[in-house]
Design an enzyme around this catalytic site. Structure first.
Site, PDB file in Angstrom:
ATOM      1  N   ASP A 197      15.254 -62.207 -20.560  1.00  0.00           N
ATOM      2  CA  ASP A 197      14.530 -61.306 -21.459  1.00  0.00           C
ATOM      3  C   ASP A 197      13.933 -60.171 -20.633  1.00  0.00           C
ATOM      4  OD1 ASP A 197      12.919 -60.376 -23.827  1.00  0.00           O
ATOM      5  OD2 ASP A 197      13.597 -62.301 -24.615  1.00  0.00           O
ATOM      6  N   HIS A 270      16.491 -56.598 -25.157  1.00  0.00           N
ATOM      7  CA  HIS A 270      15.735 -57.536 -24.311  1.00  0.00           C
ATOM      8  C   HIS A 270      16.390 -57.642 -22.935  1.00  0.00           C
ATOM      9  CE1 HIS A 270      12.810 -58.750 -27.274  1.00  0.00           C
ATOM     10  NE2 HIS A 270      13.756 -58.954 -28.159  1.00  0.00           N
ATOM     11  N   GLU A 333      16.508 -57.338 -32.039  1.00  0.00           N
ATOM     12  CA  GLU A 333      15.485 -56.385 -31.610  1.00  0.00           C
ATOM     13  C   GLU A 333      15.998 -55.436 -30.526  1.00  0.00           C
ATOM     14  OE1 GLU A 333      11.473 -58.956 -32.546  1.00  0.00           O
ATOM     15  OE2 GLU A 333      12.330 -59.100 -30.544  1.00  0.00           O
TER      16      GLU A 333
END
Length: 765
Positions: A197, A270, A333
C-alpha cells in the site's frame, strides 16, 4: 493466564474433566443431537485415519501433546477408538461426527471436512487443553470426558475469509500465524494478506530490492485521527517486511490449518510506496516519499510498458509463493488526476479507443488479468474493477456496499461479499467513549451476526455466484497485535457463524442463543491469550413511544443480570420497566449480578423537544453502513457523538439529496430548528452547502427558510434556523431539503467519488 491454566491442569491431572452439559460450539453446526453419557479419552485411546486426512490427525495429536502431554496410538480401523474415514456421500468440507461411549466415528469426503470435524472435537474437549503445558512434564494420567452426540455439519458458503492489512502497520510472522490459527478454529478457510500500500511494501521481491530497502519504511507516522487538527507526527522511522522465506513459512503453517492465503499486491492505486522506490513507475517520474499518513493518494502506477514489465516481474515472484488459485490485485481508490494530466495516458486512451480514464483502468486490469491467467491463476479485485468494464474472469470483492456484488453476479462473475456495513472490523464496535481510536463507523457484534451475504435482488441462479463473505481489518489506527485481536474478537465469532452455519432465519431467537455461546466461548479466548473486546455487560438504551408518551428502555444482552439506574441524579433503582421521560433527562446505569457491578458505566442525555413525539419520513433510506438508529434517530432526543460520525444516532447518506418530513401531529408553535452535520473530508464526508426548510403557517401559506452552511475546517457543523424571524409560526409539518455536496473534485480526498452526508438530531423548539 497460561501459568494459571497449566496449574489447573496439573492439579487435576488424576481427575476427570467433563464438558458443560450445554455444548458450546462456534460456529454452530447444522444439526446436533446430544445424548446421555460420555466418551472417555486418555493416553490409551487409539486412532485410525486414512492417509489423505493426515492434516486432521496431525492437528489432533499436536493439540493433545501440547495440552495434555500425550499423543494417540495409531492402530487399525477395527481396533481404533477414534476413526476418521472417507465417505463420498458427505458434502465438500462437511463431516458426520458420532460420539458413543466407546468410539468417535468421523465420516468425511475430503481433508477439509476431516479437519473441521477435529476442530469441533477440539471445542468439545476441556478449555484447559488450549494452554500449552509447562516444559517440565505432562499429565499422561489425565482423563477427558466428551459428551455423546451426533453432528451432521457442512458450510453454507465455500469462501469464508478474514483479511489483515500489514501495510499501514506491520505484524511479524509469528503473529500472522497465530491469526491464521484462530481463523482455522472458527472453520474459516481463507486469509487475505494485504501486503502492499502507500504506507509500506511488505514482501521481498528479489528483482527489485529497493521495494523493501526503501519502500518498506516510512520516515514517520501520523499521530491521532486523520481529522485531528493540527496534524502531528511521531518523527520515528517505521516499517518492516517479510522475506520470501518468511512467506514460505507462513504459507506452510497455513496449510496445516487448512487455510489458503490470498496475497494482495495493490494496483493501479495505493502504489506510493512502490513509486517511492522506483519513481519511473509514476506518471511524473518525480521522487516521492512513502506515505506517512492515511487516505487516498494521487500518485498511482502509470500504465506504460515499463510499469507492466515491473508488475509482471513482481507477480512472477509472488505467485509461486502462494499455492492458492487467487491473486488479489486491489483496483480500488485509484484517483485519475495523474492520468488526466499525463500525455502518455491520454495518448493510450486514444490509441486503445477507450472512453476515458475509467476505461484506462479497465484496460490496466484486463492486461494484468491476462498475465495472471496465463500463469494458471485468477484475479480478485475490489468492486471498483467493475468501472469501465469487468475483466473476463475476475472475481469481485464488493466492499462499498452490496451493489457491486449484485452487478457482478448478474454478469455471471464470482463474488465475495465484504461490505463496509457488516464486514469492516476496523470500525468501532461500542459507543463507549473509552474505545481505542478507530477509523470511524459503528459495527457492533449484533450487526455482524445479522449479515446475509446473499442480496434479495438476486434470483436463485444469480445467488450461486456469491461464493461467501470476508471481514476486513484495516490497520491505520491499529498499531499493535493486542489491538488487532481486540478489533477482531468477538466479531469474528459472528462472521464465522454467518458463513458456516448460514445467515439467521429467526434473528430474535438465534441471536440470544449465539450471544450466550459467546459468553461461554470467551473462556476459550482467555486460554488462547486472545485480547478480545468484552462488552458482554454493556447497556443498550433506546427511546420508545407509546400512546403519545416517551419512554426510555434499558437492556443488556446477557441473561441473569440486573440493571440499576438513576434519572436526573435521583436515588438508584432496580430497572424493571421502561422509564417515562417528560423533560430533559440524564440517565445513568450499571449492570449487576449478585450486587457486584459488571462492565462499564452507562449514561445518556435526552433532549425533550417538540419533535420527539412526531413522525418522520425520508425520501431515501440511510446507507446500510450508517443506519443503526433508523430514521427515528433524527428525532429521538439523543444527539450523536461529538467525535464519531458512525454511531447509531448519526445517519449517513451517500451521494443523494435528502428530504426529511416531520409531522408534529398537530398545529404547534415553533420558534427554532437546530441540527448538525459531520464534515470529515479525509473519509469523503462533506457538509452540505445549504439547508432549506419549508413550513405552513396558520394561513396555509408555505414559509421557507434557507441557511447557508460554511464548513471551513470544523468536523461538527452546527446549524440553527430562527423559525420566528418571519413572525409567529404555528405549523404541523416541517420539511428539510439537504443537497448533497456532489462529486468530490480533483485535489480533495475521495476525488471522483460521491460525497457522504451525515446528519444528527433535529431539535425543534
Amino acid at each position: 493466564m497460561r501459568t494459571i491454566y497449566t496449574l489447573i491442569l496439573t492439579l487435576f491431572s488424576f481427575s476427570v474433566f467433563s464438558q458443560n452439559p450445554d455444548v458450546v460450539l462456534i460456529p454452530k453446526p447444522q444439526q446436533l443431537t446430544l445424548r446421555d453419557g460420555n466418551f472417555t479419552l486418555d493416553k490409551n485411546t487409539s486412532l485410525f485415519t486414512a492417509p489423505e486426512f493426515e492434516i486432521a490427525s496431525n492437528f489432533l495429536n499436536e493439540f493433545l501433546k501440547n495440552g495434555a502431554g500425550f499423543k494417540l496410538q495409531n492402530t487399525s480401523k477395527e481396533d481404533a477408538n477414534i476413526i476418521i474415514e472417507k465417505d463420498t456421500s458427505q458434502p465438500s468440507e462437511g463431516y458426520f461426527l458420532d460420539i458413543s461411549n466407546s468410539k468417535i466415528h468421523i465420516k468425511v469426503s475430503d481433508a477439509s471436512g476431516a479437519f473441521y470435524a477435529i476442530q469441533t472435537l477440539r471445542q468439545l474437549l476441556p478449555i484447559g487443553l488450549e494452554v500449552p503445558l509447562a516444559p517440565e512434564g505432562g499429565v499422561e494420567s489425565a482423563t477427558f470426558l466428551i459428551p455423546q452426540l451426533t453432528i451432521t455439519d457442512f458450510p453454507k458458503f465455500a469462501y469464508r475469509g478474514m483479511h489483515l492489512d500489514v501495510s499501514r502497520h506491520f505484524f511479524d510472522k509469528e503473529f500472522v500465524k497465530k491469526y491464521i490459527a484462530n481463523l482455522a478454529m472458527l472453520k474459516m478457510n481463507t486469509f487475505h494478506w494485504h501486503l502492499t500500500d502507500d504506507q509500506g511494501w511488505r514482501i521481498e521481491i528479489k528483482k527489485y530490492p529497493e521495494l523493501t530497502a526503501k519502500g518498506a519504511f516510512r520516515n514517520e507516522t501520523r499521530i491521532g485521527h486523520y481529522e485531528d487538527k493540527p496534524e502531528l507526527y511521531d518523527g520515528k522511522r517505521y516499517g518492516g517486511f517479510y522475506t520470501q522465506e518468511d512467506i514460505k513459512e507462513v504459507v506452510a503453517f497455513a496449510a496445516t490449518q487448512n487455510v489458503t492465503i490470498i496475497p494482495e499486491i495493490e494496483m493501479p492505486g495505493h502504489a506510493q510506496a512502490a513509486i517511492s522506490s522506483y519513481p519511473e513507475l509514476g506518471c511524473t517520474g518525480k521522487q516521492i516519499p512513502v506515505a506517512t499518513t492515511w487516505g487516498v493518494f494521487e500518485d498511482i502506477f502509470c500504465p506504460k510498458e515499463e510499469t507492466f514489465t515491473f508488475l509482471e516481474n513482481v507477480l512472477n515472484e509472488v505467485m509461486p509463493l502462494f499455492p492458492g488459485e487467487y491473486i488479489h490485485i486491489g483496483g480500488d481508490e485509484a484517483p485519475k488526476l495523474r492520468w488526466k494530466n499525463c500525455a502518455h495516458c491520454q495518448q493510450l486512451i486514444k490509441d486503445k479507443n477507450l472512453k476515458n480514464e475509467h476505461g484506462l483502468q479497465s484496460y490496466f486490469i484486463h492486461r494484468i488479468e491476462e498475465f495472471v491467467n496465463s500463469k494458471g491463476k485468477k484475479i480478485i479485485g475490489w468492486d471498483e474493477i467493475l468501472e469501465g468494464g469487468l475483466a473476463p474472469n475476475a472475481t469481485v470483492m464488493s466492499w462499498r456496499g452490496m451493489q457491486g456484488g449484485i452487478d457482478a453476479a448478474k454478469q455471471k462473475h464470482d463474488v465475495i461479499m465484504t461490505p463496509v456495513s457488516h464486514c469492516y472490523f476496523d470500525y468501532y464496535q461500542s459507543e463507549n467513549l473509552d474505545e481505542p481510536t478507530a477509523i470511524g463507523g459503528f459495527l457492533p457484534l449484533k450487526k455482524v451476526y445479522s449479515f446475509n451475504p446473499i442480496p434479495h435482488e438476486l434470483d436463485v441462479e444469480e445467488a450461486k455466484y456469491i461464493l461467501g463473505a470476508q471481514a476486513n481489518v484495516w490497520t491505520e489506527y491499529i498499531p499493535t497485535e493486542k489491538q488487532v485481536e481486540y478489533m477482531v474478537f468477538p466479531r469474528a465469532l459472528a462472521m464465522s457463524e454467518v458463513v458456516w452455519n448460514g445467515p439467521s432465519k429467526d434473528f430474535e431467537k438465534d441471536y440470544p442463543d449465539f450471544f450466550s455461546r459467546v459468553e461461554d466461548f470467551m473462556k476459550r479466548l482467555d486460554a488462547l491469550n486472545i485480547n478480545y473486546a468484552n462488552y458482554l455487560y454493556e447497556i443498550d438504551g433506546k427511546i420508545i413511544k407509546v400512546e403519545n408518551k416517551v419512554f426510555y428502555e434499558l437492556s443488556t444482552p446477557t441473561k441473569g443480570k440486573d440493571i440499576h439506574y438513576s434519572i436526573n441524579n435521583s436515588k438508584t433503582k432496580l430497572y424493571s420497566e421502561p422509564i417515562l421521560i417528560e423533560r430533559d433527562s440524564k440517565i445513568t446505569a450499571n449492570v449487576f449480578k449478585n450486587d457486584e457491578k459488571l462492565g462499564r458505566d452507562f449514561s445518556e442525555e435526552i433532549k425533550y423537544h417538540k419533535g420527539i413525539l412526531g413522525k418522520i419520513e425520508l425520501n431515501l433510506a440511510p446507507n446500510p453502513a450508517y443506519a443503526a438508529g433508523g430514521k427515528e434517530a433524527l428525532i429521538n432526543g439523543i444527539s450523536g457523538s461529538d467525535k464519531r460520525y458512525g454511531d447509531k444516532e448519526w445517519l449517513g447518506f451517500w451521494g443523494d439529496d435528502l428530504e426529511i418530513t416531520i409531522d408534529l401531529g398537530k398545529e404547534t408553535e415553533v420558534r427554532s430548528l437546530k441540527t448538525r452535520f459531520f464534515n470529515s473530508p479525509g473519509v469523503w464526508i462533506y457538509s452540505p452547502k445549504e439547508l432549506s426548510i419549508f413550513c405552513k403557517n396558520v394561513k396555509g401559506e408555505i414559509i421557507s427558510f434557507t441557511k447557508n452552511i460554511n464548513a471551513e475546517n470544523d468536523n461538527l457543523i452546527d446549524v440553527a434556523v430562527n423559525l420566528a424571524e418571519k413572525g409567529g409560526l404555528k405549523t404541523r409539518y416541517i420539511k428539510l431539503k439537504i443537497l448533497n455536496y456532489g462529486m468530490i473534485p480533483d485535489g480533495l480526498q475521495g476525488a471522483g467519488h460521491k460525497a457522504w452526508t451525515f446528519i444528527d438530531e433535529i431539535i425543534i423548539e
